[in-house]
Design an enzyme around this catalytic site. Sequence first.
Site, short mmCIF file in Angstrom:
data_model
loop_
_atom_site.label_atom_id
_atom_site.label_comp_id
_atom_site.label_asym_id
_atom_site.label_seq_id
_atom_site.Cartn_x
_atom_site.Cartn_y
_atom_site.Cartn_z
N ASP A 7 -50.16 -100.58 -22.99
CA ASP A 7 -50.59 -99.97 -21.72
C ASP A 7 -52.06 -100.31 -21.48
O ASP A 7 -52.93 -99.93 -22.26
CB ASP A 7 -50.39 -98.46 -21.80
CG ASP A 7 -50.74 -97.72 -20.51
OD1 ASP A 7 -51.16 -98.37 -19.53
OD2 ASP A 7 -50.62 -96.48 -20.50
N LYS A 61 -52.52 -98.16 -26.44
CA LYS A 61 -53.47 -98.46 -25.37
C LYS A 61 -54.20 -99.77 -25.70
O LYS A 61 -54.66 -99.98 -26.82
CB LYS A 61 -54.48 -97.33 -25.23
CG LYS A 61 -53.86 -96.01 -24.80
CD LYS A 61 -53.35 -96.07 -23.37
CE LYS A 61 -52.78 -94.72 -22.93
NZ LYS A 61 -52.41 -94.71 -21.50
N ASP A 81 -43.97 -89.88 -11.74
CA ASP A 81 -44.93 -88.86 -12.19
C ASP A 81 -44.68 -87.60 -11.37
O ASP A 81 -44.59 -87.66 -10.14
CB ASP A 81 -46.36 -89.36 -12.00
CG ASP A 81 -47.38 -88.38 -12.53
OD1 ASP A 81 -47.91 -88.60 -13.63
OD2 ASP A 81 -47.66 -87.37 -11.85
N GLU A 89 -47.38 -94.40 -12.54
CA GLU A 89 -48.08 -93.12 -12.69
C GLU A 89 -49.15 -92.92 -11.63
O GLU A 89 -49.53 -91.79 -11.33
CB GLU A 89 -48.68 -92.98 -14.09
CG GLU A 89 -49.89 -93.85 -14.38
CD GLU A 89 -50.36 -93.70 -15.82
OE1 GLU A 89 -51.43 -93.10 -16.03
OE2 GLU A 89 -49.67 -94.19 -16.73
N GLU A 147 -47.72 -101.93 -19.50
CA GLU A 147 -47.82 -100.88 -18.47
C GLU A 147 -49.13 -101.01 -17.69
O GLU A 147 -50.18 -101.27 -18.29
CB GLU A 147 -47.75 -99.52 -19.17
CG GLU A 147 -47.73 -98.34 -18.25
CD GLU A 147 -47.47 -97.05 -19.02
OE1 GLU A 147 -47.98 -95.99 -18.59
OE2 GLU A 147 -46.76 -97.09 -20.04
N HIS A 164 -43.72 -91.14 -16.67
CA HIS A 164 -45.06 -90.91 -17.21
C HIS A 164 -45.19 -89.43 -17.52
O HIS A 164 -44.76 -88.58 -16.75
CB HIS A 164 -46.11 -91.31 -16.17
CG HIS A 164 -47.51 -90.90 -16.53
ND1 HIS A 164 -48.22 -89.97 -15.80
CD2 HIS A 164 -48.31 -91.28 -17.55
CE1 HIS A 164 -49.42 -89.81 -16.34
NE2 HIS A 164 -49.50 -90.58 -17.40
#
Length: 437
Positions: free
Chosen positions: A247, A219, A325, A302, A273, A352
């Site tokens: 992401d 992240k 998703d 997602e 992402e 996801h």
Amino acid sequence: MSHKIVNLRVRDVRFPTSLEQHGSDAMHTDPDYSAAYVVLDTDSGLKGFGLTFTLGKGTEIVLCAVKALAGLVIGKSLQEIVSNFRGFYRLLTSDGQMRWLGPEKGVIHLATAAVLNAVWDLWARAEGKPLWKLLVDMDPKQIVSCIDFRYITDVLTEEEALDILVKAQEGKKQREDQMLKEGYPAYTTSCAWLGYSDQQLKQLCSDALKSGWTRFKVKVGADLEDDIRRCRLIRQMIGPSSTLMIDANQRWDVAEAISWVSRLAEVKPLWIEEPTSPDDILGHAAISKALAPLGIGVATGEQCHNRVMFKQFLQASALQFVQIDSCRLGSVNENLAVLLMAYKFQVPVCPHAGGVGLCELVQHLILFDYICVSADLRNRMCEYVDHLHEHFTSPVVIQDAHYMPPKDPGYSCEMLEESVNRHEYPEGDIWKQEIKK
């Protein structure tokens, strides 16, 4: 048996994951992983279980939307639904009054996903098969009959979809056997939530490497210098041959995304992402074009509302990895449309997962994709997050960083009754304790 649906129950189930920063990212700093959990009761005694994923506050709004849809479901038999599944999907998504709340987006679509997930679970249980196997064993024409092609025929017609599925019949049995033996490749996000300390990152990466993981997601997006430091740390831990993804969870404007990710190019991420707003198709296209010379792709999906937006992302070459998703789109029906469009555009699907039950659900879809649509594992993997699986009756099974195909009948989203009771909000014991604090 007809399995007539006689009741629909929905419960607000929340887990206090924010206490230990599980799931924390640049935009969602304190998520309590939660679900609107649906149970369908039938006159035969068979039940269907479904859910949609939320982050805590607002789950009660999704419950209201599910209850609003209940009247369209109760009284129908499973046979009546699946014999015209496209029509039933359209009934839920195109009610003359309720579609004004979407259409096919936002809270009403999350509710639709929860209800339809429960219907698919009921169908798979009635057939005595895990959902992926129910799909794999279907005739291509039956698969196509479950999809609503409205608004996407300029990109994918019913005939084209059928042709893709028919051609993929070749080698299907071998791919199914391969999945049963080897499983579907996964990557882990559990090592590098934004709220974790460096010590946690190192320990979790070390443990994951020992368990056979070679694909890791980090992240990013809160602080550039901290991102550079953390990404260097993780790249050093996992080595040059492992795959690294980053992401940002929608943190940046377009120019900022290009600049920020360019600074992180040294750690050789496969993708960035959700670099910007999930609704900004042309913004994603601009970012994709700018990062292509650096060998960095763009992944998103997602929080992509529906098949129509995925259609445009693909048309605009705005993503290099499609992230379906299982609870954001309109359940299996709409995800089937996206899998087929992604195949036509030759863009790999990397679902996801994580959250509450998302791993349990989406594994079925990606197994179907490989066996019956894409027949390709290049640049393909499914997200895995090691949280909350112990609350499900048929939790995911990971072996050597691969999803092993589920064996139990259904869609794998039935939760343990004790877990539901303890975590129901606000009456469950867990929340009574938290509220007292």
